[in-house]
Design an enzyme around this catalytic site. Structure first.
Site, PDB file in Angstrom:
ATOM      1  N   GLY A  81      65.715  73.189  -3.220  1.00  0.00           N
ATOM      2  CA  GLY A  81      64.766  73.344  -4.322  1.00  0.00           C
ATOM      3  C   GLY A  81      64.952  72.270  -5.385  1.00  0.00           C
ATOM      4  N   ARG A 145      64.139  71.633   3.061  1.00  0.00           N
ATOM      5  CA  ARG A 145      65.180  72.632   3.319  1.00  0.00           C
ATOM      6  C   ARG A 145      65.719  72.605   4.755  1.00  0.00           C
ATOM      7  NH1 ARG A 145      66.234  75.909  -0.858  1.00  0.00           N
ATOM      8  NH2 ARG A 145      64.622  76.345  -2.403  1.00  0.00           N
ATOM      9  N   LYS A 202      73.817  70.591  -7.218  1.00  0.00           N
ATOM     10  CA  LYS A 202      72.470  70.819  -7.748  1.00  0.00           C
ATOM     11  C   LYS A 202      72.046  72.265  -7.556  1.00  0.00           C
ATOM     12  CE  LYS A 202      69.503  71.753  -5.335  1.00  0.00           C
ATOM     13  NZ  LYS A 202      68.569  72.149  -4.285  1.00  0.00           N
ATOM     14  N   THR A 203      71.411  72.885  -8.469  1.00  0.00           N
ATOM     15  CA  THR A 203      70.554  74.065  -8.311  1.00  0.00           C
ATOM     16  C   THR A 203      70.284  74.665  -9.684  1.00  0.00           C
ATOM     17  OG1 THR A 203      70.202  76.283  -7.438  1.00  0.00           O
ATOM     18  CG2 THR A 203      72.499  75.679  -7.727  1.00  0.00           C
ATOM     19  N   ASP A 205      69.625  77.598 -10.102  1.00  0.00           N
ATOM     20  CA  ASP A 205      70.128  78.981 -10.084  1.00  0.00           C
ATOM     21  C   ASP A 205      71.492  79.115 -10.761  1.00  0.00           C
ATOM     22  OD1 ASP A 205      67.865  79.438  -8.667  1.00  0.00           O
ATOM     23  OD2 ASP A 205      68.839  80.136  -6.836  1.00  0.00           O
TER      24      ASP A 205
HETATM   25  P1  FBP Z   1      68.107  75.836  -4.402  1.00  0.00           P
HETATM   26  O1  FBP Z   1      69.135  76.900  -4.174  1.00  0.00           O
HETATM   27  O2  FBP Z   1      67.792  75.040  -3.189  1.00  0.00           O
HETATM   28  O3  FBP Z   1      68.450  74.955  -5.563  1.00  0.00           O
HETATM   29  O4  FBP Z   1      66.742  76.546  -4.813  1.00  0.00           O
HETATM   30  C1  FBP Z   1      66.749  77.623  -5.692  1.00  0.00           C
HETATM   31  C2  FBP Z   1      65.362  78.152  -5.974  1.00  0.00           C
HETATM   32  O5  FBP Z   1      64.762  77.472  -7.035  1.00  0.00           O
HETATM   33  C3  FBP Z   1      65.425  79.656  -6.237  1.00  0.00           C
HETATM   34  O6  FBP Z   1      65.589  79.948  -7.592  1.00  0.00           O
HETATM   35  C4  FBP Z   1      64.140  80.143  -5.638  1.00  0.00           C
HETATM   36  O7  FBP Z   1      64.270  81.458  -5.159  1.00  0.00           O
HETATM   37  C5  FBP Z   1      63.912  79.219  -4.495  1.00  0.00           C
HETATM   38  O8  FBP Z   1      64.514  78.004  -4.839  1.00  0.00           O
HETATM   39  C6  FBP Z   1      62.461  79.001  -4.179  1.00  0.00           C
HETATM   40  O9  FBP Z   1      62.378  78.221  -3.029  1.00  0.00           O
HETATM   41  P2  FBP Z   1      61.117  77.388  -2.584  1.00  0.00           P
HETATM   42  O10 FBP Z   1      61.087  76.151  -3.398  1.00  0.00           O
HETATM   43  O11 FBP Z   1      61.392  77.077  -1.160  1.00  0.00           O
HETATM   44  O12 FBP Z   1      59.912  78.223  -2.829  1.00  0.00           O
END
Ligand code: FBP
Length: 552
Positions: A81, A145, A202-203, A205
């Site tokens: 993400g 992903r 990175k994230t 979250d």
């Molecule tokens: P990462 O763990 O890859 O950083 O992504 C986190 C996130 O932003 C979450 O908060 C959310 O649930 C998810 O990605 C959403 O994923 P997508 O971009 O595939 O809709």
């Protein structure tokens, strides 16, 4: 492309490096620290990573650069993400690489890890890099992903590196991507490919952190963006005095985002998934908890309020997890076809009633029909319910509505309840990085190159002491295996980086817990406003409440 005035101004912003990296590449030396061990399951992790396990923690210092002179061709991958600051990691890496030798080359593999498998890349130059300095998004090369986890994929990646003469890969990703970076580093080392692998944390979250990594990048900007919006809604609520706002915020497996937003905005309610799990709260108990606040405020004439709901909340509710597991089982394999072939919701409901245990059926029955149907709509590639797609903000407002109706009948509540719903997630992931994230990310990228130059592999780029001004930040590297333990994934024991959940005995949660009763009843909203990029340092450069409380 038309540029906004802010974008033009941000191109000129010079990110701040840690003091020890400021004197130029020739003046960066390395200090080797203690050998490391994984956080748990040491023997098993050591056996799985014979070439990369147990290496020393390292710190960079001011001093003569003693790394061997050689040309560098490096590849970079953005994984998972989006998170604000990703472009600056690439810019920091590029600048360090070019400052060392103008002939060094940076390849950007496109659209996530798939890019290296398809040999789909761009070669960065000044013109391209300069268009992305201090900007949000991952669009410079795109993200994805796809997981790099099988030997076949590793072989392809090795061959692609060999064909271009690439000797290092930087993977910018979350816990899963960095776990895979460690496995790839081990594979490359075991097969004498001569290719190093460095990860960057990175994230948005915020769940990739531990005693070494103080925070993942993007968390600061994303939570500031959501908090600005929540603060604006609070002010609207307090002006109109007629709505209860239920706001879901991203954060799939941990409630750090919700907690940080609550610390910044002091809403009436903020649910913390980790607490719900620890106290084994049921949906009904959570609904009562929110309804208590609605009633207490109504008694004081305030039929309005704000509740923050973390995206992943339902997975923390024990009875809901059991329900999800039973639904997954009920629809496994061919059984899903039989279910989908049923024409009406009534027929489907009867099928569900037969398939669930009495306990889970009780839980299912109290859900609003829209949520019941969501549980059967979207499945992930493994055939599981996608919990993050459940509109939990609507779920809880509906459950609260039922509670209030019961209380009205019992004569214990006489207010008005008009809920509105919001979901803040994608709004924050590509915002212009705050000064903190711009500085932190640039430092992570610059530092990643220093790790490459000194020959390290299987390391995470580490910049710490982040609650202090950038001058005092500490740059170095940590073997990724130090952060690993063994967990059960898809029925197998796997070495993975341990995800950081909200700690209920940590300062951020304790501060929140000490104030929330007051916030639940009074209107104690705070309005953080928009991220500021120019102005006094105490307005523009400070990072999260979470980090400040953790370091207090
Ligand atoms: P990462 O763990 O890859 O950083 O992504 C986190 C996130 O932003 C979450 O908060 C959310 O649930 C998810 O990605 C959403 O994923 P997508 O971009 O595939 O809709």
């Amino acid at each position: 492309m038309k540029l906004s005035p802010l974008q033009i101004a941000r191109y000129q912003y010079q990110p701040k490096l840690p003091g020890m990296l400021r004197n130029g590449i020739a003046e960066i030396s390395v200090r080797t620290g203690e050998k490391t061990a994984s956080v748990a399951d040491q023997q098993k992790i050591a056996a799985l990573f014979p070439n990369t396990y147990g290496k020393e923690e390292i710190t960079f210092e001011k001093g003569a650069n003693t790394s061997p002179a050689r040309k560098h061709k490096v590849g970079v991958i953005l994984s998972g993400g989006q998170a604000p600051g990703g472009h600056n990691v690439v810019c920091g890496l590029y600048d360090a690489l070019k400052a060392t030798d103008g002939d060094n080359v940076l390849y950007g593999f496109k659209n996530g890890p798939i890019g290296i498998l398809k040999d789909d890349y761009v070669i960065f130059d000044d013109e391209l890099i300069d268009q992305y300095r201090n900007t949000g998004g991952f669009d410079i090369i795109g993200s994805g992903r796809t997981k790099l986890e099988t030997e076949d994929q590793f072989e392809v990646a090795a061959e692609v590196c060999r064909s271009h003469g690439i000797t290092a890969i930087v993977i910018i990703g979350g816990d899963d991507s960095n776990t895979n970076a460690a496995v790839l580093a081990e594979y490359f080392a075991a097969h004498d490919t001569g290719v190093q692998v460095i990860g960057c944390p990175k994230t948005i979250d915020g769940d990739l952190k531990n005693e070494d990594i103080e925070c993942s990048f993007g968390f600061d900007t994303a939570t500031k963006t959501y908090s600005e919006l929540i603060g604006n809604i609070e002010r609207d609520a307090n002006s109109a005095k007629k709505y209860w706002h239920f706001i879901k915020v991203m954060g799939r497996s941990a409630s750090h985002v919700a907690l940080e937003c609550a610390l910044k905005t002091q809403p009436n309610i903020c649910l913390i998934g980790e607490e719900v799990a620890a106290r084994k709260m049921s949906l009904s108990q959570i609904a009562d908890y929110i309804a208590d606040s609605v009633c207490a405020r109504a008694e004081r004439g305030m039929n309005f309020g704000v509740a923050i709901i973390p995206e992943g909340i339902v997975e923390f509710v024990p009875e809901f997890s059991v329900l999800i597991a039973e639904i997954n089982e009920m629809l496994a394999g061919q059984k899903a076809d039989a279910f989908n072939a049923l024409a009406s919701w009534e027929e489907k409901y009867a099928f569900i009633e037969k398939g669930l245990t009495a306990e889970s059926m009780k839980v299912f029955a109290i859900l609003p029909q829209g949520i019941q149907q969501q549980l059967f709509l979207e499945r992930d590639p493994h055939g599981n319910v996608q919990v993050s797609l459940i509109e939990s903000e609507k779920l809880f407002s509906a459950l609260v509505k039922d509670k209030l109706a019961q209380r009205k009948q019992a004569g214990t509540y006489n207010g008005k309840f008009s809920p509105l719903h919001h979901f803040f997630g994608y709004e924050g992931r590509c915002a212009f990085p705050s000064n903190f994230d711009a500085d932190y990310c640039y430092s992570l990228g610059y530092n990643a190159f220093m790790l490459i130059q000194y020959g390290y592999t299987g390391y995470l780029s580490k910049v710490s002491n982040l609650a202090k001004p950038a001058e005092q930040w500490v740059a170095g590297g940590m073997p990724i295996t130090k952060m690993m333990n063994i967990e059960r994934r898809n029925g197998e024991d796997k070495p993975v980086i341990r995800k950081a959940l909200v700690e209920l005995d940590g300062n951020p949660f304790k501060y929140f817990a000490a104030h929330r009763q007051q916030w639940a009843v009074e209107t104690a909203f705070t309005y953080p406003g928009a991220i500021q990029y120019y102005g006094p340092s105490e307005v523009c450069d400070i990072t999260t409440e979470t980090l400040a409380l953790e370091k207090a």
